[in-house]
Scaffold this motif. Sequence first.
Motif, PDB file in Angstrom:
ATOM      1  N   ALA A 109       0.891  -1.037   0.132  1.00 30.30           N
ATOM      2  CA  ALA A 109       0.020   0.069   0.106  1.00 30.30           C
ATOM      3  C   ALA A 109       0.818   1.418   0.152  1.00 30.30           C
ATOM      4  O   ALA A 109       0.362   2.455  -0.036  1.00 30.30           O
ATOM      5  CB  ALA A 109      -0.808   0.079   1.186  1.00 30.30           C
ATOM      6  N   GLY A 110       2.056   1.088   0.056  1.00 32.31           N
ATOM      7  CA  GLY A 110       3.207   2.277   0.052  1.00 32.31           C
ATOM      8  C   GLY A 110       3.151   2.950   1.240  1.00 32.31           C
ATOM      9  O   GLY A 110       3.581   4.153   1.493  1.00 32.31           O
ATOM     10  N   MET A 111       2.894   2.161   2.313  1.00 34.31           N
ATOM     11  CA  MET A 111       2.967   2.801   3.880  1.00 34.31           C
ATOM     12  C   MET A 111       4.283   2.368   4.485  1.00 34.31           C
ATOM     13  O   MET A 111       4.746   1.569   4.258  1.00 34.31           O
ATOM     14  CB  MET A 111       1.819   2.426   4.838  1.00 34.31           C
ATOM     15  CG  MET A 111       0.334   2.782   4.392  1.00 34.31           C
ATOM     16  SD  MET A 111      -0.857   1.932   5.258  1.00 34.31           S
ATOM     17  CE  MET A 111      -2.301   2.151   4.315  1.00 34.31           C
ATOM     18  N   ASP A 112       4.916   3.452   5.013  1.00 40.72           N
ATOM     19  CA  ASP A 112       5.996   3.146   5.889  1.00 40.72           C
ATOM     20  C   ASP A 112       5.565   2.013   7.175  1.00 40.72           C
ATOM     21  O   ASP A 112       4.358   1.988   7.255  1.00 40.72           O
ATOM     22  CB  ASP A 112       6.903   4.156   6.530  1.00 40.72           C
ATOM     23  CG  ASP A 112       7.544   5.183   5.696  1.00 40.72           C
ATOM     24  OD1 ASP A 112       7.584   4.908   4.494  1.00 40.72           O
ATOM     25  OD2 ASP A 112       7.888   6.311   5.852  1.00 40.72           O
ATOM     26  N   LEU A 113       6.595   1.273   7.386  1.00 40.20           N
ATOM     27  CA  LEU A 113       6.534   0.136   8.388  1.00 40.20           C
ATOM     28  C   LEU A 113       7.404   0.315   9.334  1.00 40.20           C
ATOM     29  O   LEU A 113       8.672   0.326   9.314  1.00 40.20           O
ATOM     30  CB  LEU A 113       6.691  -1.304   7.592  1.00 40.20           C
ATOM     31  CG  LEU A 113       6.575  -2.469   8.299  1.00 40.20           C
ATOM     32  CD1 LEU A 113       5.046  -2.600   8.946  1.00 40.20           C
ATOM     33  CD2 LEU A 113       6.772  -3.793   7.310  1.00 40.20           C
ATOM     34  N   ALA A 114       7.087   0.451  10.619  1.00 40.69           N
ATOM     35  CA  ALA A 114       7.649   0.444  11.803  1.00 40.69           C
ATOM     36  C   ALA A 114       7.503  -0.937  12.350  1.00 40.69           C
ATOM     37  O   ALA A 114       6.558  -1.407  12.767  1.00 40.69           O
ATOM     38  CB  ALA A 114       7.177   1.449  12.731  1.00 40.69           C
ATOM     39  N   LEU A 115       8.684  -1.818  12.342  1.00 45.34           N
ATOM     40  CA  LEU A 115       8.505  -3.128  12.342  1.00 45.34           C
ATOM     41  C   LEU A 115       9.113  -3.749  13.770  1.00 45.34           C
ATOM     42  O   LEU A 115      10.507  -3.763  13.881  1.00 45.34           O
ATOM     43  CB  LEU A 115       9.309  -3.805  11.208  1.00 45.34           C
ATOM     44  CG  LEU A 115       9.052  -5.420  10.943  1.00 45.34           C
ATOM     45  CD1 LEU A 115       7.668  -5.560  10.961  1.00 45.34           C
ATOM     46  CD2 LEU A 115       9.984  -5.694   9.636  1.00 45.34           C
ATOM     47  N   ALA A 116       8.307  -4.248  14.429  1.00 44.65           N
ATOM     48  CA  ALA A 116       8.566  -5.046  15.803  1.00 44.65           C
ATOM     49  C   ALA A 116       8.580  -6.339  15.500  1.00 44.65           C
ATOM     50  O   ALA A 116       8.807  -7.359  16.382  1.00 44.65           O
ATOM     51  CB  ALA A 116       7.775  -4.742  16.968  1.00 44.65           C
ATOM     52  N   ASN A 117       7.835  -6.911  14.480  1.00 43.27           N
ATOM     53  CA  ASN A 117       7.655  -8.318  14.096  1.00 43.27           C
ATOM     54  C   ASN A 117       8.753  -8.672  13.278  1.00 43.27           C
ATOM     55  O   ASN A 117       8.976  -8.658  12.035  1.00 43.27           O
ATOM     56  CB  ASN A 117       6.313  -8.214  13.289  1.00 43.27           C
ATOM     57  CG  ASN A 117       5.879  -9.689  12.862  1.00 43.27           C
ATOM     58  OD1 ASN A 117       6.319 -10.208  11.841  1.00 43.27           O
ATOM     59  ND2 ASN A 117       5.236 -10.517  13.548  1.00 43.27           N
ATOM     60  N   LYS A 118       9.754  -9.522  14.000  1.00 39.67           N
ATOM     61  CA  LYS A 118      10.994  -9.859  13.237  1.00 39.67           C
ATOM     62  C   LYS A 118      10.823 -11.117  12.307  1.00 39.67           C
ATOM     63  O   LYS A 118      11.565 -11.283  11.507  1.00 39.67           O
ATOM     64  CB  LYS A 118      11.944 -10.351  14.333  1.00 39.67           C
ATOM     65  CG  LYS A 118      11.451 -11.298  15.245  1.00 39.67           C
ATOM     66  CD  LYS A 118      12.525 -11.798  16.403  1.00 39.67           C
ATOM     67  CE  LYS A 118      12.828 -10.395  17.157  1.00 39.67           C
ATOM     68  NZ  LYS A 118      11.622 -10.083  17.947  1.00 39.67           N
ATOM     69  N   GLY A 212      18.129 -15.737  18.147  1.00 37.00           N
ATOM     70  CA  GLY A 212      18.536 -16.290  16.830  1.00 37.00           C
ATOM     71  C   GLY A 212      17.800 -15.670  15.787  1.00 37.00           C
ATOM     72  O   GLY A 212      18.332 -15.490  14.800  1.00 37.00           O
ATOM     73  N   LEU A 213      16.291 -15.557  16.049  1.00 38.83           N
ATOM     74  CA  LEU A 213      15.690 -14.665  14.968  1.00 38.83           C
ATOM     75  C   LEU A 213      16.503 -13.415  14.731  1.00 38.83           C
ATOM     76  O   LEU A 213      16.373 -12.912  13.614  1.00 38.83           O
ATOM     77  CB  LEU A 213      14.501 -14.499  15.730  1.00 38.83           C
ATOM     78  CG  LEU A 213      13.376 -16.152  15.641  1.00 38.83           C
ATOM     79  CD1 LEU A 213      12.018 -15.455  16.245  1.00 38.83           C
ATOM     80  CD2 LEU A 213      13.242 -16.526  14.079  1.00 38.83           C
ATOM     81  N   GLU A 214      16.520 -12.768  15.737  1.00 43.69           N
ATOM     82  CA  GLU A 214      17.406 -11.442  15.421  1.00 43.69           C
ATOM     83  C   GLU A 214      18.786 -11.396  14.441  1.00 43.69           C
ATOM     84  O   GLU A 214      19.114 -10.535  13.784  1.00 43.69           O
ATOM     85  CB  GLU A 214      17.710 -10.663  16.825  1.00 43.69           C
ATOM     86  CG  GLU A 214      16.122 -10.228  17.552  1.00 43.69           C
ATOM     87  CD  GLU A 214      16.504  -9.665  18.789  1.00 43.69           C
ATOM     88  OE1 GLU A 214      17.654  -9.643  19.349  1.00 43.69           O
ATOM     89  OE2 GLU A 214      15.405  -9.419  19.368  1.00 43.69           O
ATOM     90  N   VAL A 215      19.426 -12.759  14.773  1.00 43.36           N
ATOM     91  CA  VAL A 215      20.576 -12.881  14.075  1.00 43.36           C
ATOM     92  C   VAL A 215      20.402 -13.098  12.477  1.00 43.36           C
ATOM     93  O   VAL A 215      20.769 -12.336  11.686  1.00 43.36           O
ATOM     94  CB  VAL A 215      21.344 -14.137  14.519  1.00 43.36           C
ATOM     95  CG1 VAL A 215      22.277 -14.333  13.267  1.00 43.36           C
ATOM     96  CG2 VAL A 215      22.008 -13.756  15.739  1.00 43.36           C
TER      97      VAL A 215
END
Length: 377
Positions: A109-118, A212-215
């Motif tokens: 949709a062209g929206m910026d995404l502030a992402l806490a969902n790794k 591990g997910l963050e790596v």
Amino acid sequence: MKTKRVILLGATGSIGTSTLDVISSFPDRFRIVGLSAHTNTDQLLQIARKHPEAKTALSGISKADGAEEIDIFGKNAAVELIDSVQADIVVNGIMGSGGLAPSASAISAGMDLALANKETIVMAGDLLLPEARNKGVNVLPVDSEHAAVFQLLKNRPHSEISDIILTASGGAFRTTPLEQLDNVSVQEALNHPTWKMGVKITIDSASMANKGLEVIEAERFFDMNTDKVSVLIHPQSYVHSLVRTCDGILYAQISAPDMKNPIINALSFPETLVSNFAPLDLTGKSLDFYEPDFRRYPMLKLAFQASRKSASYPTAYNAANEAAVDAFIHNRISYLQIPEIVETVLQQDWSEAPIDLQGVFDVDSRVRSAAEKLLAV
């Protein structure tokens, strides 16, 4: 700067409540136009009453179960919310793989995404990050570690960066004798020493599956070879990440362990707003660092292996862990069986990389089926 219109996904969770606190501190800069939750109808309605123009969505219940005031119900409610509301930025605080489809919708949709969902980056970063660049969409990390790296890399060419070092508290069992880990309870795993978070992510912090997910996320988000990403245990949780430049010098991002800091940085990007969220005075404080022990944290070792193999292995790592942690929460398996399940699943062939989101979801489904067969034994 104009007032930014914000859609907040996972409004009743820890990221959601911190985001609401941030936005309440800057009422002239941000306006909530959409709110979603999973099943917490009452809390979502309480939040919505403070933001009467916001459209609301519940993804975990049907309309027959919920309040009439909720606008959208059902499994795809967060996606439908994004598709039906005009916004400048989406804050994705949804936990787990369920956050992927809303992230994809926000980018589309062209929206910026502030992402806490790794999981968005772990499962589909190779697909979504190029699309975001092509659309001119900013994908802004909200996890404290990746938000720290993002700040440290500002205005630095990629060629100057030698290493990324993510820090970790070590979770609930940092000092528990190894021989006692097989008998730990769910309640003990939820006793996190630093952060107050949801059940699943707190257990992942104890096993360091979360790290591990963050790596994997860092490798994809910042275009780094897996062997250039490492982890240090830092019990105080003041240093959120470090980067080493090609001249060998380390740069650290240091702040109080408060998620409001990365949230306001993401919401205000590319500006930096004046704020006073838990300022840190280092006087009298100590900073300790040491390498994680893979005997204590086998999930971290498995994450590095999955990241190096790439293809669908990161998706398999995440899905198998989600299935195993759910089984642990419901007392179907012991704590140490979590990495056993994940390792067995990863021994299968996940070498075919998906070419689209449907392919990612197909892998996710197949992994969960494989994990469930192991759990049923």
